[in-house]
Design a protein around this motif. Structure first.
Motif, PDB file in Angstrom:
ATOM      1  N   GLY A 743       0.677  -1.363   0.009  1.00 37.36           N
ATOM      2  CA  GLY A 743       0.080   0.033  -0.053  1.00 37.36           C
ATOM      3  C   GLY A 743       0.948   1.334  -0.015  1.00 37.36           C
ATOM      4  O   GLY A 743       0.560   2.266  -0.769  1.00 37.36           O
ATOM      5  N   ALA A 744       1.824   1.034   0.775  1.00 39.47           N
ATOM      6  CA  ALA A 744       2.753   2.365   0.991  1.00 39.47           C
ATOM      7  C   ALA A 744       3.548   2.580  -0.582  1.00 39.47           C
ATOM      8  O   ALA A 744       3.875   3.879  -0.943  1.00 39.47           O
ATOM      9  CB  ALA A 744       3.946   2.036   1.897  1.00 39.47           C
ATOM     10  N   VAL A 745       3.728   1.517  -1.155  1.00 37.34           N
ATOM     11  CA  VAL A 745       4.572   1.841  -2.297  1.00 37.34           C
ATOM     12  C   VAL A 745       3.593   2.592  -3.356  1.00 37.34           C
ATOM     13  O   VAL A 745       4.041   3.334  -4.028  1.00 37.34           O
ATOM     14  CB  VAL A 745       4.885   0.336  -3.174  1.00 37.34           C
ATOM     15  N   LEU A 746       2.492   2.048  -3.343  1.00 41.98           N
ATOM     16  CA  LEU A 746       1.518   2.977  -4.143  1.00 41.98           C
ATOM     17  C   LEU A 746       1.462   4.342  -3.674  1.00 41.98           C
ATOM     18  O   LEU A 746       1.096   5.166  -4.632  1.00 41.98           O
ATOM     19  CB  LEU A 746      -0.261   2.088  -3.943  1.00 41.98           C
ATOM     20  N   VAL A 747       1.307   4.359  -2.497  1.00 44.93           N
ATOM     21  CA  VAL A 747       0.954   5.884  -2.009  1.00 44.93           C
ATOM     22  C   VAL A 747       2.420   6.917  -2.392  1.00 44.93           C
ATOM     23  O   VAL A 747       2.271   7.649  -3.192  1.00 44.93           O
ATOM     24  CB  VAL A 747       0.879   6.056  -0.365  1.00 44.93           C
TER      25      VAL A 747
END
Ligand SMILES: Nc1nc2c(ncn2[C@@H]2O[C@H](COP(=O)(O)OP(=O)(O)O)[C@@H](O)[C@H]2O)c(=O)[nH]1
Ligand SMILES: [Mg+2]
Length: 750
Positions: A743-747
């Protein structure tokens, strides 16, 4: 999204997904039980991680240019690049999938040749194609020369000429060239690459060509793919084209020829888009090229036709479409920077462009370029890739990884872990007790049944085989007696007389001088009794030995069960030892009784005083024998000769022959029969004793030993459960962490 961002995020996600995959593979290897118990759909989903990984592993985003022959695909790619890279082709046969990508290094081309299997497959494809075309299925496996003979006349009629020609080329080429079993990539200059592509004998054995070019505005990770039309005679290339549309391409530029909208080729591609999932339509850009070739009126008609077709095909109406002039789009760019290559084909278009430049574009290359709609198309395609595709590729990778793995798996891991915890904290004790009880019961019953079987089988054997043995022995005995009676010294009156005289000096005074006759019968009876006792004893001890042997087998297991504890095994041995003694004792006692019975029945049975009942034929006969030669024997001064006794001997032998044997046989059989039940009841007694020891000694010992055994097993199980619970908890945490990190990668990717 910036390509560099995308690539970084892609790698990060790939890394996460590969970690999930290795988690999965480790579970498969180390927790087969858990994995096999998962619902099939969950297991299925977990496998989809591989697809995600494969997708992400490829850094490239492919823009595929598809369409019918000469629709302007190559020209459009050139216009995208602002460079006359791909020569316009006039021959339909020489289309090779061409990949164009940017590089900061030097410009080169890679020629990817087919490997052996692929080359082989191409031949099969040609055959199938030919078989289909002529509707002759057998051609698929007809030897080459026969096939050619069969199709030549058909080709002369006009059909399939190009296809058969291609197959012929294929066949000769395949025989002459060295095909690398694993395929081959040749690095050549762009110029050489163009030469090779034009050579149809080469093109046929090329899987694709990759051109690395520099100076283009196209991001390095975007690959423009110029695909052959679908009516090319190379079935392999056609398949690649369809595959790109339906799967591999990230964006599809569908080049339609405005002058012949949706002809056969274009119709086939349209069908792939229509039939595919929605994302195929979403990634497709519809380009009506050669728009300049239409009159104003034709243009109106074409738009109307196009829109009608799209409606009819039920393509969602948010599709993006363009009216392009690839040729002018390219020439405008080339002329603007004065980089017109000295290519005859291009030169021939130049005049037309120059005319248009003055007449339609107000002398401005910029206007010409804009009018060609190239910039708009290019912008839309790249925007789609940069703003949507990069985003959705990453997003869907995360979504899929979560849906297929991060969501379903932990819930199952947790379930198992919770079960394990519950077991550890309570149920395991109860289970242990139950299992312990059960195992003792099972083992005890099994040993008991084992022993019982031994006794039973022996019992059966006694009644079947042993009586046979008895009968044989009896018959032998009878035979023996019969020979003795017929002519043995045992029944010779003179021999017996001498024996008596030698031991006492004289005959006793019996009524009728019965002494010799009775002595003879006595002797026979003694033989009879001895052998009778021997036979019974032998049989009894053989049976007992057999019993010992069988019980021993069962006892070995029992001894193992109790760790060969002599305390527990001794009582069993005692039972057997005592059993043996009492067995033999009892048998002996009974033998004596029965022998006496035999004796009595054979002789001493006087008639009652009236002489009406009792007595027997043997006695009667012997009495008669006793009367013979009475006088001679009375005169003691006269020596008695053998001949004097001949009559007597004859009479005795006759009597015994006629009556003794019969009675012996009858009595003997009767008495022998009576032995089996006695032997069997003896066995029963021993069995009962053994079972008593089994219940009182063996079972309590088993209780203790198996309780230990099971305790150890449960300790092992408890430890396994605790470890698994710990492992699964860690796994759940790791999966949740990876899911958050994705999720953090997407953000981060924005
Ligand atoms: N008039 C006109 N000719 C075009 C246009 N685009 C391409 N052509 C010509 O059409 C022919 C086929 O183009 P090409 O790019 O080789 O088609 P491909 O077979 O789809 O790759 C060539 O002679 C091009 O110069 C266009 O927009 N207008
Ligand atoms: Mg082309």
């Amino acid at each position: 999204m910036k390509p560099s961002h995308y690539q970084e995020s892609r790698k990060a996600l790939l890394n996460h997904i590969d970690r999930l995959r290795s988690m999965r593979d480790e579970l498969v290897a180390k927790e087969p039980l858990f994995m096999n118990n998962l619902p099939p759909d969950v297991r299925q989903k977990m496998l989809l991680l591989d697809r995600e990984s494969t997708r992400l592993r490829n850094p490239d985003l492919a823009v595929a240019f598809v369409g019918g022959f000469s629709a302007g695909k190559s020209s459009l790619v050139n216009a995208f690049l602002g460079r006359y890279l791909l020569p316009e082709s006039t021959k339909v046969t020489t289309a090779v999938p061409t990949f164009v990508r940017s590089t900061t290094g030097s410009e080169t081309a890679e020629l990817h040749y087919l490997n052996e299997a692929e080359a082989e497959l191409l031949g099969e494809m040609y055959r199938r194609e030919i078989a289909n075309l002529f509707n002759l299925p057998e051609l698929v496996s007809t030897p080459y020369s026969n096939l050619m003979q069969q199709v030549q006349p058909l080709v002369r009629e006009g059909r399939g000429r190009r296809l058969v020609e291609q197959f012929e080329i294929y066949q000769t080429q395949k025989q002459n060239r060295k095909i690398d079993p694993r395929g081959r990539i040749e690095n050549v200059s762009l110029h050489e690459a163009h030469q090779k592509i034009r050579d149809e004998t080469e093109a046929m054995f090329l899987d694709r060509v990759v051109l690395h070019i520099n100076g283009s505005q196209i991001p390095e990770d975007i690959v423009l793919v110029d695909l052959p039309g679908v009516s090319v005679p190379n079935p392999r290339h056609r398949e690649i084209t369809f595959r790109f549309v339906s799967e591999e391409a990230h964006a599809v530029v569908f080049v339609l020829m405005a002058t012949r909208l949706f002809d056969k080729d274009e119709g086939e591609i349209l069908e792939v888009i229509r039939a595919g999932e929605s994302h195929i339509a979403e990634k497709t850009f519809w380009v009506l090229n050669r728009w300049d070739s239409l009159s104003l009126q034709q243009q109106h008609q074409t738009v109307a036709d196009f829109e009608a077709k799209m409606h009819e095909t039920e393509i969602p109406n948010n599709y993006q479409w363009f009216r392009t002039n690839a040729l002018h789009g390219l020439l405008a760019q080339l002329c603007a920077c004065d980089e017109l290559p000295n290519d005859p084909a291009l030169q021939s278009h130049l005049k037309d462009y120059m005319d248009a430049l003055e007449a339609r574009y107000g002398g401005s290359h910029e206007t010409a370029k804009k009018e060609s709609q190239l910039p708009q198309l290019q912008e839309q395609v790249f925007q789609f890739i940069n703003d949507r595709l990069r985003q959705t590729t990453l997003r869907s990778a995360v979504q899929n990884a979560r849906d297929n793995f991060c969501e379903p798996l932990p819930s199952h891991l947790r379930q198992t872990k919770d079960n394990d915890d519950a077991l550890i904290n309570g149920d395991l004790r109860r289970k242990e007790k139950e299992q312990s009880q059960q195992r003792v019961d099972d083992r005890y019953e099994q040993r008991k049944a084992d022993l019982d079987d031994q006794f039973k089988s022996l019992g059966n054997e006694i009644s079947s085989q042993r009586s046979e043995v008895f009968r044989t022995h009896a018959k032998e005995l009878i035979d023996q007696l019969q020979t003795k009676i017929a002519d043995g010294p045992e029944t010779d009156a003179y021999t017996i007389y001498n024996e008596i005289i030698n031991s006492h000096g004289r005959l006793r005074k019996y009524p009728y001088h019965f002494e010799i006759e009775l002595r003879i019968v006595d002797n026979l009876n003694t033989i009879l009794k001895h052998s009778f006792r021997d036979i019974v004893r032998n049989q009894a001890s053989e049976i007992f030995n057999e019993l010992v042997k069988r019980v021993k087998n069962a006892l070995v297991k029992i001894s193992e069960d109790v760790g060969h504890d002599p305390e527990i095994m001794k009582p069993f041995n005692d039972v057997m030892y005592k059993g043996h003694n009492s067995f033999i004792e009892r048998i002996d006692g009974i033998v004596m009784d029965k022998a006496a019975e035999l004796d009595a029945s054979l002789l001493y049975k006087p008639k009652d005083w009236l002489g009406l009942h009792g007595g027997n034929k043997i006695l009667d006969g012997l009495e008669q024998a006793a009367r013979l030669g009475f006088e001679n024997i009375q005169d003691a001064s006269r020596s008695i000769e053998r001949t004097d006794m001949e009559h007597k001997t004859k009479k005795i032998r006759e009597t015994l022959h006629n009556h003794y044997i019969d009675q012996v046989s009858a009595d003997y059989n009767r008495i022998i029969k009576g032995f089996f039940p006695i032997i069997i009841s003896n066995l029963h007694q021993i069995k009962d004793e053994i079972f008593k020891v089994l219940a009182t000694k063996y079972r309590p010992a088993l209780d203790i030993r198996l309780a230990h055994e099971i305790e150890e097993e449960f300790a092992g199980q408890r430890k396994d459960l605790e470890e698994r619970s710990r492992r699964f908890r860690t796994l759940i945490e790791q999966i949740e962490l990876i899911s958050r990190e994705m999720g953090a990668v997407l953000v981060g990717a924005g």
